[in-house]
Design a protein around this motif. Sequence first.
Motif, PDB file in Angstrom:
ATOM      1  N   LEU A 107       0.830  -1.200   0.000  1.00  0.00           N
ATOM      2  CA  LEU A 107       0.000   0.000   0.000  1.00  0.00           C
ATOM      3  C   LEU A 107       0.865   1.250   0.000  1.00  0.00           C
ATOM      4  CD1 LEU A 107      -2.731   1.497   0.323  1.00  0.00           C
ATOM      5  CD2 LEU A 107      -2.460   1.210   2.802  1.00  0.00           C
ATOM      6  N   ARG A 108       1.873   1.264   0.852  1.00  0.00           N
ATOM      7  CA  ARG A 108       2.733   2.441   0.967  1.00  0.00           C
ATOM      8  C   ARG A 108       3.502   2.704  -0.333  1.00  0.00           C
ATOM      9  NH1 ARG A 108       4.284   6.432   4.812  1.00  0.00           N
ATOM     10  NH2 ARG A 108       5.187   7.918   3.375  1.00  0.00           N
ATOM     11  N   ASP A 112       3.276   6.111  -2.417  1.00  0.00           N
ATOM     12  CA  ASP A 112       4.464   6.913  -2.702  1.00  0.00           C
ATOM     13  C   ASP A 112       4.632   7.181  -4.198  1.00  0.00           C
ATOM     14  OD1 ASP A 112       5.187   7.356  -0.140  1.00  0.00           O
ATOM     15  OD2 ASP A 112       6.881   5.985  -0.087  1.00  0.00           O
ATOM     16  N   VAL A 113       4.294   6.193  -5.016  1.00  0.00           N
ATOM     17  CA  VAL A 113       4.357   6.408  -6.463  1.00  0.00           C
ATOM     18  C   VAL A 113       3.425   7.552  -6.853  1.00  0.00           C
ATOM     19  CG1 VAL A 113       3.748   5.434  -8.715  1.00  0.00           C
ATOM     20  CG2 VAL A 113       5.067   4.068  -7.090  1.00  0.00           C
ATOM     21  N   LYS A 208      18.276  10.441  -1.672  1.00  0.00           N
ATOM     22  CA  LYS A 208      18.863  11.356  -2.655  1.00  0.00           C
ATOM     23  C   LYS A 208      18.386  11.017  -4.066  1.00  0.00           C
ATOM     24  CE  LYS A 208      23.049  12.697  -0.160  1.00  0.00           C
ATOM     25  NZ  LYS A 208      24.538  12.676  -0.122  1.00  0.00           N
ATOM     26  N   GLU A 209      18.228   9.721  -4.323  1.00  0.00           N
ATOM     27  CA  GLU A 209      17.713   9.297  -5.621  1.00  0.00           C
ATOM     28  C   GLU A 209      16.287   9.790  -5.829  1.00  0.00           C
ATOM     29  OE1 GLU A 209      19.015   7.155  -8.470  1.00  0.00           O
ATOM     30  OE2 GLU A 209      20.444   8.551  -7.580  1.00  0.00           O
ATOM     31  N   VAL A 225      12.677   3.866  -8.195  1.00  0.00           N
ATOM     32  CA  VAL A 225      13.149   4.542  -6.989  1.00  0.00           C
ATOM     33  C   VAL A 225      12.354   4.092  -5.763  1.00  0.00           C
ATOM     34  CG1 VAL A 225      13.222   6.783  -5.814  1.00  0.00           C
ATOM     35  CG2 VAL A 225      14.115   6.566  -8.130  1.00  0.00           C
ATOM     36  N   VAL A 226      11.048   3.968  -5.911  1.00  0.00           N
ATOM     37  CA  VAL A 226      10.203   3.546  -4.792  1.00  0.00           C
ATOM     38  C   VAL A 226      10.501   2.095  -4.406  1.00  0.00           C
ATOM     39  CG1 VAL A 226       7.832   3.073  -4.066  1.00  0.00           C
ATOM     40  CG2 VAL A 226       8.363   5.206  -5.258  1.00  0.00           C
ATOM     41  N   GLU A 227      10.687   1.232  -5.395  1.00  0.00           N
ATOM     42  CA  GLU A 227      11.022  -0.166  -5.117  1.00  0.00           C
ATOM     43  C   GLU A 227      12.316  -0.253  -4.312  1.00  0.00           C
ATOM     44  OE1 GLU A 227       9.721  -3.215  -5.583  1.00  0.00           O
ATOM     45  OE2 GLU A 227       7.853  -2.338  -6.323  1.00  0.00           O
TER      46      GLU A 227
END
Length: 238
Positions: A107-108, A112-113, A208-209, A225-227
């Motif tokens: 879910l998070r 975030d995406v 930072k990414e 990036v989220v993964e």
Amino acid sequence: MAHETFLKEIGGKSVVEQIVDNITNAIINGELKPGDKIPTENELCASMGVGRNSVREAIKILGAYGVINIKRAEGTFVTQDYDSKMLFPVLYGIILQKDSANQIVELRKIIDVGILQLVIEKLDSESLYKVEQAMKDLETKITTFNVKAKDIFEADIAFHMVLVDITQNALLEGICFYVDQITRTSRMKAIEKFLTEDATEQFLLMHKEMLRVLKEKNKNEINKVVENHYQYWEKVNS
């Protein structure tokens, strides 16, 4: 308004649950709009063929969740503005699910995406400065001698909440606040894992990414990036 139109029986549920569902469905379907006065106790009892106690219990539940607003001497009205209490039943449902920890991580990620996509659309020089300052605060905490997991956790939440603020979406803000509350223990474990494995530089690099993707307005890299951002959290929940 013909109140009877939305007061239909729903099989397999208690009388109180039926009343709650009927009123919320009427709001969802637009039969009751924000600010509308809902039927009186007598009208609800007559149209549904239910007792007064059941109606009162249903009204209490809806009031507790911020769906309706009871005004003495005036009546009961559909709430006009978003109330964070409306998220309670949703979040309780998630917590009580089997394998809820992994579902919350999923879910998070999805949240975030969406947040990063919105931030890219709304990012300006002022909001970018706020994100950069939150990043500096996080870096300061991480590089502090004998830093505690709790301090990093709080700086991490502050960084993400700056992103949420940029979206200017109250619903997202409420969801993220409560998700942060129910995931505190597992996220603390993830940060402790970073500290134990002396991998705080990696933790910082992931943030930072995220900042880089925002500055470049590169939506194509958001999922990646989220993964990467949640790899340690996934490990402590597995």
